[in-house]
Design a protein around this motif. Sequence first.
Motif, PDB file in Angstrom:
ATOM      1  N   GLU A   1      32.299 148.556 -14.986  1.00  0.00           N
ATOM      2  CA  GLU A   1      32.308 147.020 -15.491  1.00  0.00           C
ATOM      3  C   GLU A   1      32.353 146.233 -14.088  1.00  0.00           C
ATOM      4  O   GLU A   1      33.199 146.174 -13.549  1.00  0.00           O
ATOM      5  N   SER A   2      31.336 145.375 -14.257  1.00  0.00           N
ATOM      6  CA  SER A   2      31.275 144.450 -13.010  1.00  0.00           C
ATOM      7  C   SER A   2      32.174 143.134 -13.041  1.00  0.00           C
ATOM      8  O   SER A   2      32.874 142.489 -11.857  1.00  0.00           O
TER       9      SER A   2
ATOM     10  N   GLY B   1      28.703 149.122 -18.225  1.00  0.00           N
ATOM     11  CA  GLY B   1      28.868 147.906 -18.917  1.00  0.00           C
ATOM     12  C   GLY B   1      29.778 148.011 -20.129  1.00  0.00           C
ATOM     13  O   GLY B   1      29.935 147.555 -21.165  1.00  0.00           O
TER      14      GLY B   1
ATOM     15  N   ARG C   1      26.717 150.620 -24.617  1.00  0.00           N
ATOM     16  CA  ARG C   1      26.586 149.707 -25.927  1.00  0.00           C
ATOM     17  C   ARG C   1      26.483 148.481 -25.777  1.00  0.00           C
ATOM     18  O   ARG C   1      27.076 148.005 -24.762  1.00  0.00           O
ATOM     19  N   ALA C   2      25.471 147.776 -26.364  1.00  0.00           N
ATOM     20  CA  ALA C   2      25.188 146.336 -26.213  1.00  0.00           C
ATOM     21  C   ALA C   2      25.012 145.707 -24.782  1.00  0.00           C
ATOM     22  O   ALA C   2      25.831 144.756 -24.423  1.00  0.00           O
TER      23      ALA C   2
ATOM     24  N   LYS D   1      37.742 142.035 -16.787  1.00  0.00           N
ATOM     25  CA  LYS D   1      37.600 142.894 -17.886  1.00  0.00           C
ATOM     26  C   LYS D   1      38.101 144.303 -17.314  1.00  0.00           C
ATOM     27  O   LYS D   1      38.631 145.223 -18.053  1.00  0.00           O
TER      28      LYS D   1
ATOM     29  N   LEU E   1      34.255 149.777 -24.694  1.00  0.00           N
ATOM     30  CA  LEU E   1      33.462 150.306 -26.133  1.00  0.00           C
ATOM     31  C   LEU E   1      32.210 150.783 -25.533  1.00  0.00           C
ATOM     32  O   LEU E   1      31.282 149.902 -25.052  1.00  0.00           O
TER      33      LEU E   1
ATOM     34  N   ARG F   1      29.136 146.706  -9.870  1.00  0.00           N
ATOM     35  CA  ARG F   1      27.804 146.650 -10.779  1.00  0.00           C
ATOM     36  C   ARG F   1      27.322 148.115 -10.760  1.00  0.00           C
ATOM     37  O   ARG F   1      27.246 149.064 -10.002  1.00  0.00           O
ATOM     38  N   ILE F   2      26.720 148.442 -11.802  1.00  0.00           N
ATOM     39  CA  ILE F   2      26.203 149.721 -12.138  1.00  0.00           C
ATOM     40  C   ILE F   2      25.269 150.075 -10.915  1.00  0.00           C
ATOM     41  O   ILE F   2      25.292 151.397 -10.363  1.00  0.00           O
ATOM     42  N   GLU F   3      24.313 149.271 -10.309  1.00  0.00           N
ATOM     43  CA  GLU F   3      23.441 149.656  -9.284  1.00  0.00           C
ATOM     44  C   GLU F   3      24.080 150.108  -8.191  1.00  0.00           C
ATOM     45  O   GLU F   3      23.506 150.805  -7.341  1.00  0.00           O
TER      46      GLU F   3
HETATM   47  C1  LIG Z   1      27.551 142.670 -24.000  1.00  0.00           C
HETATM   48  S1  LIG Z   1      28.856 143.159 -23.219  1.00  0.00           S
HETATM   49  C2  LIG Z   1      29.176 144.851 -23.929  1.00  0.00           C
HETATM   50  C3  LIG Z   1      30.502 145.512 -23.557  1.00  0.00           C
HETATM   51  C4  LIG Z   1      30.745 146.895 -24.417  1.00  0.00           C
HETATM   52  N1  LIG Z   1      29.894 147.837 -23.926  1.00  0.00           N
HETATM   53  C5  LIG Z   1      30.657 146.525 -25.898  1.00  0.00           C
HETATM   54  O1  LIG Z   1      30.008 147.040 -26.665  1.00  0.00           O
HETATM   55  O2  LIG Z   1      31.395 145.585 -26.372  1.00  0.00           O
HETATM   56  C6  LIG Z   1      28.269 143.807 -21.702  1.00  0.00           C
HETATM   57  C7  LIG Z   1      28.993 144.230 -20.348  1.00  0.00           C
HETATM   58  O3  LIG Z   1      28.359 144.603 -19.387  1.00  0.00           O
HETATM   59  C8  LIG Z   1      28.806 144.321 -18.157  1.00  0.00           C
HETATM   60  N2  LIG Z   1      27.592 144.305 -17.386  1.00  0.00           N
HETATM   61  C9  LIG Z   1      26.328 143.588 -17.490  1.00  0.00           C
HETATM   62  N3  LIG Z   1      25.481 143.965 -16.178  1.00  0.00           N
HETATM   63  C10 LIG Z   1      26.243 144.990 -15.844  1.00  0.00           C
HETATM   64  C11 LIG Z   1      26.099 145.565 -14.427  1.00  0.00           C
HETATM   65  N4  LIG Z   1      24.773 145.578 -13.688  1.00  0.00           N
HETATM   66  N5  LIG Z   1      26.833 146.246 -13.905  1.00  0.00           N
HETATM   67  C12 LIG Z   1      28.090 146.548 -14.475  1.00  0.00           C
HETATM   68  N6  LIG Z   1      28.328 145.731 -15.467  1.00  0.00           N
HETATM   69  C13 LIG Z   1      27.555 144.995 -16.213  1.00  0.00           C
HETATM   70  C14 LIG Z   1      29.241 142.870 -18.528  1.00  0.00           C
HETATM   71  O4  LIG Z   1      30.158 142.031 -17.698  1.00  0.00           O
HETATM   72  C15 LIG Z   1      29.512 142.693 -19.836  1.00  0.00           C
HETATM   73  O5  LIG Z   1      31.169 143.132 -20.019  1.00  0.00           O
END
Ligand SMILES: C[S@@+](CC[C@H](N)C(=O)[O-])C[C@H]1O[C@@H](n2cnc3c(N)ncnc32)[C@H](O)[C@@H]1O
Length: 206
Positions: free
Chosen positions: A96-97, A69, A137-138, A101, A74, A122-124
């Motif tokens: 990053e899905s 994610g 993070r977040a 981005k 970050l 997707r992470i999965e």
């Molecule tokens: C809130 S943002 C945080 C981004 C970064 N880590 C930060 O701290 O700024 C969460 C990110 O995770 C990605 N994301 C959410 N679920 C995901 C998944 N299952 N697989 C891949 N990426 C995912 C979203 O597209 C988003 O860009």
Amino acid sequence: MELGAPLRDVSRETIDRLEHYQSLLLKWTDKINLIAPSTISTSWERHVVDSAQIFHLLSSGSTKLTDIGSGGGLPGIVVAILAKEKMPLLQSVLVESDQRKAVFLRTVVRELGLSVSVKADRIENVTETGADVLTARALAPLPKLLSYAVQLLKPDGIALFQKGRTFEDEISQARDAWDFSIDLYPSHTDQEARILQIKDIRRATK
Ligand SMILES: C[S@@+](CC[C@H](N)C(=O)[O-])C[C@H]1O[C@@H](n2cnc3c(N)ncnc32)[C@H](O)[C@@H]1O
């Protein structure tokens, strides 16, 4: 610009690369919302320095890091910039899905010459397992992060998760379904936040 404790011992070249990254982050954020608009004016401390802390918690032999994610990179991009100077054997995978981005992340990797591959998925769905270190993070509540950790980490791998003020509640919730050992580190950028260093993660047997 205040460097912040996590950046005091890095070279001028590394600071230049971090500044280059920050300028790309701010430029692209206009279009694809990589960071919250309310954090633009404090982006160095809030995002760059905050993410740099993670680098100092890597064990020296780490060669494979997965950041899930990653969003605007970050902490994954910041860690890879520091590793370019201080841990050149480290190879990172950023998951990053969101396709836009992922394009941003690939642009940064190319412009800065980082040892990073970007998975726009997707992470999965990620099949690269056996990471030494997993970062996030977040992204999601701790129980969800732990399910990603068992999927992606090698058995003695370490997860580093940045959490805000809810960290204690998240840890106790996670204990319902997971066994793990944990160390908590203070954050240089937020008194209420912690960095969770977690290992030996297993589904709890009831
Ligand atoms: C809130 S943002 C945080 C981004 C970064 N880590 C930060 O701290 O700024 C969460 C990110 O995770 C990605 N994301 C959410 N679920 C995901 C998944 N299952 N697989 C891949 N990426 C995912 C979203 O597209 C988003 O860009």
